[in-house]
Design a protein around this motif. Sequence first.
Motif, mmCIF file in Angstrom:
data_model
loop_
_atom_site.group_PDB
_atom_site.id
_atom_site.type_symbol
_atom_site.label_atom_id
_atom_site.label_comp_id
_atom_site.label_asym_id
_atom_site.label_seq_id
_atom_site.Cartn_x
_atom_site.Cartn_y
_atom_site.Cartn_z
ATOM 1 N N GLY A 1 17.560 -24.675 -2.912
ATOM 2 C CA GLY A 1 16.266 -24.677 -3.587
ATOM 3 C C GLY A 1 16.229 -25.659 -4.737
ATOM 4 N N PRO A 2 15.191 -25.663 -5.584
ATOM 5 C CA PRO A 2 14.061 -24.757 -5.484
ATOM 6 C C PRO A 2 13.117 -25.116 -4.332
ATOM 7 C CG PRO A 2 13.678 -26.290 -7.267
ATOM 8 C CD PRO A 2 15.054 -26.585 -6.730
ATOM 9 N N ASN B 1 13.819 -19.022 -7.647
ATOM 10 C CA ASN B 1 14.032 -20.091 -6.664
ATOM 11 C C ASN B 1 12.776 -20.814 -6.175
ATOM 12 O OD1 ASN B 1 17.050 -19.889 -6.104
ATOM 13 N ND2 ASN B 1 16.376 -17.753 -5.920
ATOM 14 N N ARG C 1 9.791 -23.339 -7.401
ATOM 15 C CA ARG C 1 9.616 -24.272 -8.527
ATOM 16 C C ARG C 1 8.373 -23.920 -9.345
ATOM 17 N NH1 ARG C 1 5.178 -27.403 -7.595
ATOM 18 N NH2 ARG C 1 4.735 -28.008 -5.447
#
Length: 217
Positions: A127-128, A151, A153
């Motif tokens: 991730g994110p 996780n 954004r």
Amino acid sequence: MRTHTPEQTYLDKNFSLSDPDLARIGKQLREANLEYMSMSPAEGRILQFLIRGFGIRSVVEVGTLFGFSAICMAKALPPDGRMIAIEKSGDNFPIAMQNVQVSQVNCPIELRFGDGISVLNELAPEGPFDMIFIDANKNGYIDYLNWAERNIRVGGLIVGDNTFLWGALWNQSRVGEVNSETIKLIEEFNQRLADPARYNSILIPTFEGITVAQKLN
Ligand SMILES: C[S@@+](CC[C@H](N)C(=O)[O-])C[C@H]1O[C@@H](n2cnc3c(N)ncnc32)[C@H](O)[C@@H]1O
């Protein structure tokens, strides 16, 4: 059988998705008596609208069933996008896999077999991600939200389906049908996402309710 209110019938007529892959999966779901578990085409269009409108490039879905919603989303993602779909049931997973393999999509779909939270934890280092679509076990929604807060954004989306909990959140006569722990968890899920200091959010009043929250910080 999916419940059809006049509003839904109107929506399905005018804001649906006409697509041969989705029509084929819809038929499979009806034949398996599982249509009620899947999103409707009009709800699939809401997911596509969010993906296009918010410039989403990567989505993680928890709860894939036969692949209907994942395939809807992969049709709206850009060619270099990522669609990861997690399914725990050994009955549903192979059907989803087959549907993913024969459907016309814009970006590849990565199907993962396993329990939502375990697979999400494995995915975290990649991730994110831009968006999570939560549509699995209701008792897991808070665990999925905790994962999403770490996780997804900033500016990305946390989307949860069935967040009216079939009316059990406000209709006392339905409370017996849904475990009181589940009611508490979904109430917490909605309340956390309703916080304007942390999220730009709405609850779309589809028949089952879809909570949509954009992370602000
Ligand atoms: C409501 S259906 C998903 C429908 C799908 N998103 C669609 O609209 O086409 C819920 C799915 O979540 C799966 N599921 C339940 N618990 C799960 C878990 N802990 N981890 C992953 N999947 C789970 C079920 O097997 C089922 O296929």
